[in-house]
Write a protein that holds these residues in place. Structure first.
Motif, PDB file in Angstrom:
ATOM      1  N   HIS A  62       0.821  -1.242  -0.027  1.00  0.00           N
ATOM      2  CA  HIS A  62       0.075  -0.090   0.075  1.00  0.00           C
ATOM      3  C   HIS A  62       0.877   1.239  -0.099  1.00  0.00           C
ATOM      4  CE1 HIS A  62       0.772  -0.612   4.188  1.00  0.00           C
ATOM      5  NE2 HIS A  62       0.732   0.684   4.405  1.00  0.00           N
ATOM      6  N   ALA A  63       0.366   2.330  -0.172  1.00  0.00           N
ATOM      7  CA  ALA A  63       0.959   3.659  -0.062  1.00  0.00           C
ATOM      8  C   ALA A  63      -0.001   4.555   1.140  1.00  0.00           C
ATOM      9  CB  ALA A  63       0.658   4.460  -1.343  1.00  0.00           C
ATOM     10  N   ASP A  64       0.569   4.926   2.079  1.00  0.00           N
ATOM     11  CA  ASP A  64      -0.149   5.640   3.108  1.00  0.00           C
ATOM     12  C   ASP A  64      -1.178   6.604   2.445  1.00  0.00           C
ATOM     13  OD1 ASP A  64       0.913   3.858   5.036  1.00  0.00           O
ATOM     14  OD2 ASP A  64       2.632   5.410   5.370  1.00  0.00           O
ATOM     15  N   SER A  65      -2.321   6.573   3.056  1.00  0.00           N
ATOM     16  CA  SER A  65      -3.387   7.369   2.716  1.00  0.00           C
ATOM     17  C   SER A  65      -3.767   7.424   1.396  1.00  0.00           C
ATOM     18  CB  SER A  65      -3.353   8.787   3.582  1.00  0.00           C
ATOM     19  OG  SER A  65      -2.292   9.567   3.151  1.00  0.00           O
ATOM     20  N   SER A  66      -3.632   6.587   0.476  1.00  0.00           N
ATOM     21  CA  SER A  66      -3.994   6.588  -1.108  1.00  0.00           C
ATOM     22  C   SER A  66      -5.463   6.889  -1.188  1.00  0.00           C
ATOM     23  CB  SER A  66      -3.358   5.590  -1.699  1.00  0.00           C
ATOM     24  OG  SER A  66      -4.477   4.357  -1.452  1.00  0.00           O
ATOM     25  N   TYR A  67      -6.040   6.816  -0.076  1.00  0.00           N
ATOM     26  CA  TYR A  67      -7.727   6.771  -0.110  1.00  0.00           C
ATOM     27  C   TYR A  67      -8.163   8.215   0.463  1.00  0.00           C
ATOM     28  CZ  TYR A  67      -6.207   5.964   4.950  1.00  0.00           C
ATOM     29  OH  TYR A  67      -5.486   5.777   5.891  1.00  0.00           O
ATOM     30  N   LYS A  68      -6.963   9.193   0.616  1.00  0.00           N
ATOM     31  CA  LYS A  68      -7.540  10.430   0.804  1.00  0.00           C
ATOM     32  C   LYS A  68      -7.593  11.282  -0.596  1.00  0.00           C
ATOM     33  CE  LYS A  68      -6.044  10.470   5.562  1.00  0.00           C
ATOM     34  NZ  LYS A  68      -5.190  11.186   6.589  1.00  0.00           N
ATOM     35  N   SER A  69      -8.026  12.206  -0.693  1.00  0.00           N
ATOM     36  CA  SER A  69      -8.389  13.049  -1.879  1.00  0.00           C
ATOM     37  C   SER A  69      -6.696  13.700  -2.203  1.00  0.00           C
ATOM     38  CB  SER A  69      -9.282  14.073  -1.943  1.00  0.00           C
ATOM     39  OG  SER A  69      -9.075  14.876  -0.862  1.00  0.00           O
ATOM     40  N   ILE A  70      -6.064  14.131  -1.228  1.00  0.00           N
ATOM     41  CA  ILE A  70      -4.609  14.457  -1.325  1.00  0.00           C
ATOM     42  C   ILE A  70      -3.810  13.267  -0.420  1.00  0.00           C
ATOM     43  CG2 ILE A  70      -2.985  16.346  -1.097  1.00  0.00           C
ATOM     44  CD1 ILE A  70      -5.041  18.416  -1.772  1.00  0.00           C
ATOM     45  N   PRO A  71      -3.536  12.464  -1.263  1.00  0.00           N
ATOM     46  CA  PRO A  71      -2.679  11.550  -0.454  1.00  0.00           C
ATOM     47  C   PRO A  71      -1.351  12.035   0.187  1.00  0.00           C
ATOM     48  CG  PRO A  71      -2.505  10.803  -2.815  1.00  0.00           C
ATOM     49  CD  PRO A  71      -3.290  12.339  -2.426  1.00  0.00           C
ATOM     50  N   ALA A  72      -0.922  11.146   1.042  1.00  0.00           N
ATOM     51  CA  ALA A  72       0.482  11.572   1.828  1.00  0.00           C
ATOM     52  C   ALA A  72       1.712  11.713   0.787  1.00  0.00           C
ATOM     53  CB  ALA A  72       0.658  10.550   3.002  1.00  0.00           C
TER      54      ALA A  72
ATOM     55  N   ILE B 239      -9.888   4.352  -8.712  1.00  0.00           N
ATOM     56  CA  ILE B 239     -10.454   4.816  -7.678  1.00  0.00           C
ATOM     57  C   ILE B 239      -9.880   4.148  -6.323  1.00  0.00           C
ATOM     58  CG2 ILE B 239     -12.754   4.630  -6.461  1.00  0.00           C
ATOM     59  CD1 ILE B 239     -12.675   6.676  -9.074  1.00  0.00           C
ATOM     60  N   HIS B 240      -9.590   4.753  -5.372  1.00  0.00           N
ATOM     61  CA  HIS B 240      -8.907   4.177  -4.191  1.00  0.00           C
ATOM     62  C   HIS B 240      -9.913   4.591  -3.053  1.00  0.00           C
ATOM     63  CE1 HIS B 240      -4.560   3.869  -5.176  1.00  0.00           C
ATOM     64  NE2 HIS B 240      -5.088   4.413  -6.222  1.00  0.00           N
ATOM     65  N   ASP B 241     -10.311   3.311  -2.181  1.00  0.00           N
ATOM     66  CA  ASP B 241     -11.308   3.197  -1.361  1.00  0.00           C
ATOM     67  C   ASP B 241     -10.825   2.389  -0.045  1.00  0.00           C
ATOM     68  OD1 ASP B 241     -13.631   2.813   0.081  1.00  0.00           O
ATOM     69  OD2 ASP B 241     -15.008   1.721  -1.560  1.00  0.00           O
ATOM     70  N   TYR B 242     -10.980   3.248   0.845  1.00  0.00           N
ATOM     71  CA  TYR B 242     -10.589   2.595   2.383  1.00  0.00           C
ATOM     72  C   TYR B 242     -11.296   1.120   2.640  1.00  0.00           C
ATOM     73  CZ  TYR B 242      -9.003   2.076   7.299  1.00  0.00           C
ATOM     74  OH  TYR B 242      -8.396   1.795   8.112  1.00  0.00           O
ATOM     75  N   ALA B 243     -12.423   1.270   2.473  1.00  0.00           N
ATOM     76  CA  ALA B 243     -13.386   0.279   2.922  1.00  0.00           C
ATOM     77  C   ALA B 243     -13.293  -0.954   2.264  1.00  0.00           C
ATOM     78  CB  ALA B 243     -14.844   0.777   2.857  1.00  0.00           C
ATOM     79  N   TYR B 244     -12.865  -0.859   0.886  1.00  0.00           N
ATOM     80  CA  TYR B 244     -12.313  -1.759  -0.092  1.00  0.00           C
ATOM     81  C   TYR B 244     -11.199  -2.390   0.420  1.00  0.00           C
ATOM     82  CZ  TYR B 244     -10.721  -4.325  -4.362  1.00  0.00           C
ATOM     83  OH  TYR B 244     -10.194  -5.242  -4.906  1.00  0.00           O
ATOM     84  N   GLY B 245     -10.183  -1.847   0.510  1.00  0.00           N
ATOM     85  CA  GLY B 245      -8.915  -2.244   1.070  1.00  0.00           C
ATOM     86  C   GLY B 245      -8.904  -2.976   2.254  1.00  0.00           C
ATOM     87  N   ARG B 246      -9.563  -2.646   3.171  1.00  0.00           N
ATOM     88  CA  ARG B 246      -9.788  -3.129   4.452  1.00  0.00           C
ATOM     89  C   ARG B 246     -10.582  -4.611   4.269  1.00  0.00           C
ATOM     90  NH1 ARG B 246      -5.643  -0.951   5.654  1.00  0.00           N
ATOM     91  NH2 ARG B 246      -5.284  -0.095   7.751  1.00  0.00           N
ATOM     92  N   SER B 247     -11.649  -4.365   3.515  1.00  0.00           N
ATOM     93  CA  SER B 247     -12.574  -5.583   3.351  1.00  0.00           C
ATOM     94  C   SER B 247     -11.732  -6.847   2.781  1.00  0.00           C
ATOM     95  CB  SER B 247     -13.605  -5.393   2.491  1.00  0.00           C
ATOM     96  OG  SER B 247     -13.196  -5.263   1.102  1.00  0.00           O
TER      97      SER B 247
ATOM     98  N   PRO C 173     -14.888   7.021  -1.382  1.00  0.00           N
ATOM     99  CA  PRO C 173     -13.879   6.712  -2.577  1.00  0.00           C
ATOM    100  C   PRO C 173     -13.382   7.800  -3.231  1.00  0.00           C
ATOM    101  CG  PRO C 173     -15.595   5.113  -2.676  1.00  0.00           C
ATOM    102  CD  PRO C 173     -16.082   6.446  -1.775  1.00  0.00           C
ATOM    103  N   VAL C 174     -12.171   7.990  -3.605  1.00  0.00           N
ATOM    104  CA  VAL C 174     -11.418   9.127  -4.267  1.00  0.00           C
ATOM    105  C   VAL C 174     -10.841   8.649  -5.590  1.00  0.00           C
ATOM    106  CG1 VAL C 174     -11.039  10.266  -1.999  1.00  0.00           C
ATOM    107  CG2 VAL C 174      -9.019   8.663  -2.888  1.00  0.00           C
ATOM    108  N   ARG C 175     -10.447   9.690  -6.134  1.00  0.00           N
ATOM    109  CA  ARG C 175      -9.773   9.442  -7.785  1.00  0.00           C
ATOM    110  C   ARG C 175      -8.141   9.734  -7.512  1.00  0.00           C
ATOM    111  NH1 ARG C 175     -10.886  13.023 -11.504  1.00  0.00           N
ATOM    112  NH2 ARG C 175     -11.128  11.870 -13.230  1.00  0.00           N
ATOM    113  N   GLN C 176      -7.426   8.707  -7.958  1.00  0.00           N
ATOM    114  CA  GLN C 176      -6.003   9.119  -7.991  1.00  0.00           C
ATOM    115  C   GLN C 176      -5.300   8.626  -9.496  1.00  0.00           C
ATOM    116  OE1 GLN C 176      -4.887  10.311  -5.681  1.00  0.00           O
ATOM    117  NE2 GLN C 176      -5.681   9.637  -3.623  1.00  0.00           N
ATOM    118  N   SER C 177      -4.585   9.503 -10.058  1.00  0.00           N
ATOM    119  CA  SER C 177      -3.902   9.111 -11.243  1.00  0.00           C
ATOM    120  C   SER C 177      -3.349   7.696 -11.070  1.00  0.00           C
ATOM    121  CB  SER C 177      -2.866   9.989 -11.507  1.00  0.00           C
ATOM    122  OG  SER C 177      -3.311  11.068 -12.057  1.00  0.00           O
ATOM    123  N   LEU C 178      -3.088   7.051 -12.062  1.00  0.00           N
ATOM    124  CA  LEU C 178      -2.611   5.482 -12.128  1.00  0.00           C
ATOM    125  C   LEU C 178      -1.125   5.908 -12.319  1.00  0.00           C
ATOM    126  CD1 LEU C 178      -2.958   2.550 -11.744  1.00  0.00           C
ATOM    127  CD2 LEU C 178      -3.823   2.540 -14.207  1.00  0.00           C
TER     128      LEU C 178
END
Ligand code: OGA
Ligand code: MN
Length: 266
Positions: A86-96, A139-147, A164-169
């Motif tokens: 993982h990348a930390d907080s990739s599920y935030k609109s502005i990730p770390a 689309i990065h989604d915390y709930a999906y990752g943890r599930s 869920p948030v949008r991130q460039s691939l």
């Protein structure tokens, strides 16, 4: 505290190498916060993580009374989720931008943290694949990752706080090339069906995960490691968590901008 010249040198090394290891840093939380802030603004810890509402995130397998927690405790299940790339907080609109992890208590063996260079992973992709994924948004989604680890792990307050948030691939690091931006929260690809998107994500992960692209950090007491969340992914590895204690303290440097270009309203 390092002087400004040293900080600039560290920031240059960080841009170039992505993972920096500092040995023998027996520091307090306050010292860690102060050093992190010299490198950039702090990101607040998300709800539901020990240390929330501060800029310290605590990763441990024991409670406030010092006793090792039971296998089914959320803290341990979240620890298992950290064993996925993982990348930390990739599920935030502005990730770390970066994370700094300090080893306070270590088990006698195992419990390495591994880093995977996503610049090398991108560079090694076939040209056809590079064309296919250029300008794609995931689309990065915390709930999906943890599930993936436990379907009951995510709490309602987390679900509400972390839509869920949008991130460039693909991220562009200028002179240092491009990197793939993936990780356990990467749930789908915009403009593709869920099945097609997940097949692409899985295929890219398989291409990325080459032994030559991985650095496995074997922790020594008082090590501190700084990494670039936008150019490497990382994961925890198992240790004897029912027998030995492990305590890691993280501070996180906030990202300065989203990974995607702004949406046009037309
Ligand atoms: C983190 C993390 C891994 C580990 O601190 O963000 O994923 O090995 N840690 O503790
Ligand atoms: Mn992490």
């Amino acid at each position: 505290m390092p002087d400004q010249e040293t900080i600039l040198e560290l920031l240059r090394a960080f841009e170039q190498y992505s993972v920096l290891v500092f040995r023998n840093q027996a520091i307090t939380d306050q010292q860690q916060l102060a050093f992190t802030q010299q490198l950039g603004p702090l990101e607040a810890t998300k709800v539901g993580t020990p240390g929330a509402d501060s800029s310290i995130a605590i990763f441990s397998n024991f409670g406030p009374d010092g006793k090792i927690l039971g296998e089914n405790h959320r803290q341990l299940i979240n620890g298992r989720a950290n064993q996925l790339w993982h990348a930390d907080s990739s599920y935030k609109s502005i990730p770390a931008k970066a994370s700094m992890l300090s080893a306070r208590i270590l088990p006698s063996k195992h419990g390495n943290t591994e880093f995977l260079t996503m610049r090398a992973a991108y560079a090694a992709l076939p040209a056809k694949m590079k064309r296919k994924i250029a300008s794609r948004v995931a689309i990065h989604d915390y709930a999906y990752g943890r599930s993936k680890v436990d379907s009951n792990l995510v709490m309602e307050i987390e679900r509400e706080a972390l839509p869920p948030v949008r991130q460039s691939l693909v991220l562009d690091h200028g002179a240092y090339g491009k990197s793939l931006y993936l990780g356990s929260h990467c749930a789908s690809i915009e403009g593709m069906s869920k099945t097609e998107g997940r097949a692409l994500i899985g295929g890219l992960m398989t291409l990325a995960e080459q032994p030559d692209f991985i650095y496995s950090h074997c922790w020594r007491e008082h090590d501190m490691v700084l990494w670039n969340n936008r150019s490497v992914m990382h994961r925890a590895t198992p240790y004897e968590h029912t027998k030995e204690k492990r305590l890691m303290v993280r501070t996180t440097i906030a990202g300065h901008s989203p990974t995607t270009p702004p949406l046009r309203n037309s």
